[in-house]
Design a protein around this motif. Structure first.
Motif, mmCIF file in Angstrom:
data_model
loop_
_atom_site.group_PDB
_atom_site.id
_atom_site.type_symbol
_atom_site.label_atom_id
_atom_site.label_comp_id
_atom_site.label_asym_id
_atom_site.label_seq_id
_atom_site.Cartn_x
_atom_site.Cartn_y
_atom_site.Cartn_z
ATOM 1 N N VAL A 233 0.856 -1.205 -0.091
ATOM 2 C CA VAL A 233 -0.090 -0.055 0.025
ATOM 3 C C VAL A 233 0.855 0.986 0.035
ATOM 4 C CG1 VAL A 233 -1.687 1.407 1.307
ATOM 5 C CG2 VAL A 233 -1.668 -1.289 1.438
ATOM 6 N N ASP A 234 0.875 2.006 -1.170
ATOM 7 C CA ASP A 234 1.619 3.285 -1.371
ATOM 8 C C ASP A 234 0.555 4.379 -0.789
ATOM 9 O OD1 ASP A 234 2.494 5.797 -2.268
ATOM 10 O OD2 ASP A 234 3.947 4.736 -3.146
ATOM 11 N N LEU A 235 0.768 5.212 0.191
ATOM 12 C CA LEU A 235 -0.246 6.101 0.469
ATOM 13 C C LEU A 235 -0.741 7.176 -0.456
ATOM 14 C CD1 LEU A 235 0.202 6.595 4.167
ATOM 15 C CD2 LEU A 235 -0.728 4.825 3.173
ATOM 16 N N GLY A 236 0.275 7.128 -1.534
ATOM 17 C CA GLY A 236 -0.131 8.364 -2.680
ATOM 18 C C GLY A 236 -0.730 7.868 -3.824
ATOM 19 N N HIS A 237 -1.473 6.631 -3.652
ATOM 20 C CA HIS A 237 -1.801 6.009 -4.951
ATOM 21 C C HIS A 237 -3.344 5.719 -4.852
ATOM 22 C CE1 HIS A 237 2.261 4.267 -6.286
ATOM 23 N NE2 HIS A 237 2.460 5.464 -5.853
ATOM 24 N N ASN A 263 4.202 8.136 2.634
ATOM 25 C CA ASN A 263 4.256 9.378 2.056
ATOM 26 C C ASN A 263 3.110 10.075 2.367
ATOM 27 O OD1 ASN A 263 2.493 8.556 -0.318
ATOM 28 N ND2 ASN A 263 4.213 7.736 -1.264
ATOM 29 N N ASN A 264 3.026 11.399 1.582
ATOM 30 C CA ASN A 264 1.806 11.949 1.803
ATOM 31 C C ASN A 264 1.338 12.804 0.635
ATOM 32 O OD1 ASN A 264 0.382 13.567 4.986
ATOM 33 N ND2 ASN A 264 -0.724 12.047 3.535
ATOM 34 N N ALA A 268 -2.675 13.787 -5.858
ATOM 35 C CA ALA A 268 -2.309 12.491 -6.654
ATOM 36 C C ALA A 268 -0.959 11.890 -5.854
ATOM 37 C CB ALA A 268 -2.046 13.013 -8.180
ATOM 38 N N ASP A 269 0.108 11.481 -6.905
ATOM 39 C CA ASP A 269 0.968 10.758 -6.201
ATOM 40 C C ASP A 269 2.163 11.695 -5.638
ATOM 41 O OD1 ASP A 269 2.666 8.617 -5.378
ATOM 42 O OD2 ASP A 269 3.454 8.404 -7.510
#
Ligand code: RM4
Ligand code: MN
Ligand code: MN
Length: 414
Positions: A233-237, A263-264, A268-269
């Motif tokens: 899980v990438d928090l920007g996606h 990340n935050n 978007a990303d």
């Protein structure tokens, strides 16, 4: 007797009154581990321009040096993720790279293949209609499996830029099939104890369709591959408003949550420093992880304990090492707050259907000032009580500015 600060004494007292075992909280905080990304130390950044930062790392050894400083300052960043070929050692010697990292006090973490930067990948990598391009991407993945063995890494972390820009550009089912076939071959080559983590991303760089657009697609691929394939899980996606903690809860309970790219983001990303746009979201994510780790229900319990916590951010205007420390500290803060949630009282309120009480219990933990607790933990760990202030005082920033100068940059990464 240990002499505690008055603010720590006060906090400890109030936590004790809520039935929280503060020694257990401290023990958990001391074993926290957040991996930092080698690419976050180099000049990297937005889609349009990477502004050069004086002293930013260029070579992998420099990136390792910087990661080691972050670990020295925080005590909870013991590994560094590598991105291949960005981190291909100058002499090709990955064993030496591993030894260098160990000498510096860190280890090599996740290996990230890169199948999105070469001209061949214009139409994708595993999803590419050309069998030749697919094979080339596969070969790179297998090389990364070998790099895992040499660096002692047990994580292969995959992100794909694959997708299409126009309706009709390619067969959507065809692309899915190609992904399945190629991923299966990668999985078959994983080192014995290795795990494959599959990232998803809503959109970008492809805008019409993305081959792994969401957690459900990643999860479905992982299910087909086998137990050692898990979702990252990438928090920007995600799309705006998506409840990420719910995704986390679901994947934990299915044994398929493999790791995070912290990340935050606002739009978007964005790859901003962790916990800066929405610290409450970060806290709620940690709450799910902590509840699963502390609880007995399987597979959530075991899965939570194996989650790889990694930062994936690309600083562009705020420096390199200091913002990385800041992100690590924000993870520590969120984790600490999740550890002081009174799980028993929360469960009671939930069972009683007391909506407001349950919500307030979480919010109370979030609002608690855990800084005295963290200061105490750091002092017990023998790391600086204020890692950022200490970082600015040790002269490392000046030293690397002098030694490394300003590396030239282009757009995008590196
Ligand atoms: C992507 C993705 C990947 C990272 C690259 C640099 O957006 O998040 O994890 O490897 O960026
Ligand atoms: Mn990522
Ligand atoms: Mn990303």
């Amino acid at each position: 007797m240990t002499k505690y600060s008055p603010s720590y004494e006060l906090l400890a007292e109030s936590l004790l009154a809520q039935g929280i075992d503060i020694e257990a909280v401290k023990a958990a905080l001391k074993t926290q581990a957040v991996e930092t990304p080698s690419w976050g130390y180099a000049n990297s950044g937005t889609r349009f321009k990477a502004f050069a930062w004086p002293g930013a790392a260029v070579t992998t050894r420099q990136k390792i040096d910087d990661a080691a400083v972050v670990h020295k300052m925080t005590g909870i960043a013991p590994s560094v993720a590598i991105h291949i070929p960005w981190d291909k050692p100058e002499d090709g010697d990955y064993v030496a790279m591993r030894e260098y990292a160990e000498e510096k006090g860190v280890r090599i973490g996740a290996v990230n293949p890169n199948v999105f930067q070469d001209d061949e990948y214009r139409l994708g990598s595993f999803g590419n209609p050309s069998k030749d391009v697919q094979s080339r991407a596969l070969e790179h993945m297998l090389e990364c499996c070998d790099i895992m063995l040499r660096t002692g890494s047990d994580l292969l972390s995959l992100w794909f830029a694959d997708g299409t820009n126009y309706a009709g550009q390619d067969s959507l089912r065809g692309r899915k099939r190609r992904f399945e076939d190629n991923l299966r071959q990668v999985y078959a080559h994983l080192p014995e104890n290795g795990r494959l983590l599959l990232e998803y991303k809503l959109f970008e760089p492809a805008f019409y369709s993305t081959d792994v657009p969401d957690w459900g697609t990643s999860y479905a691929f992982c299910l087909k591959l086998g137990e050692r394939a898990q979702v990252l899980v990438d928090l920007g996606h995600h799309a705006q408003g998506v409840n990420i903690e719910q995704i986390v809860a679901f994947l934990l309970d299915e044994g398929r949550l493999g790791g995070f790219h912290f990340n935050n983001r606002k739009y978007a990303d964005d790859d901003l420093m962790v916990g800066t746009v929405n610290p409450f979201e970060l806290f709620l994510i940690y709450c799910e992880l902590t509840a699963a780790a502390l609880g007995e229900a399987e597979p959530g319990h075991t899965t939570a304990r194996k989650v790889a916590y990694m930062i994936d951010q690309s600083h562009n205007i705020e420096g390199k090492i200091a913002p990385m420390i800041f992100s690590v500290l924000n993870c520590q803060d969120a984790y600490a707050k999740s550890l002081i949630v009174p799980q028993g009282r929360l469960a009671e309120a939930q069972l009683a259907g007391d909506v407001l009480a349950a919500h307030r219990i979480l919010v109370e933990a979030f609002r608690t000032d855990v800084r005295p607790l963290l200061a105490q933990v750091r002092s017990e760990m023998g790391v600086p009580i204020d890692p950022l202030v200490t970082y600015y005082s040790i002269g490392y920033e000046e030293q690397i500015r002098k030694e490394r100068g300003v590396a030239s940059t282009s757009g995008g990464y590196q």
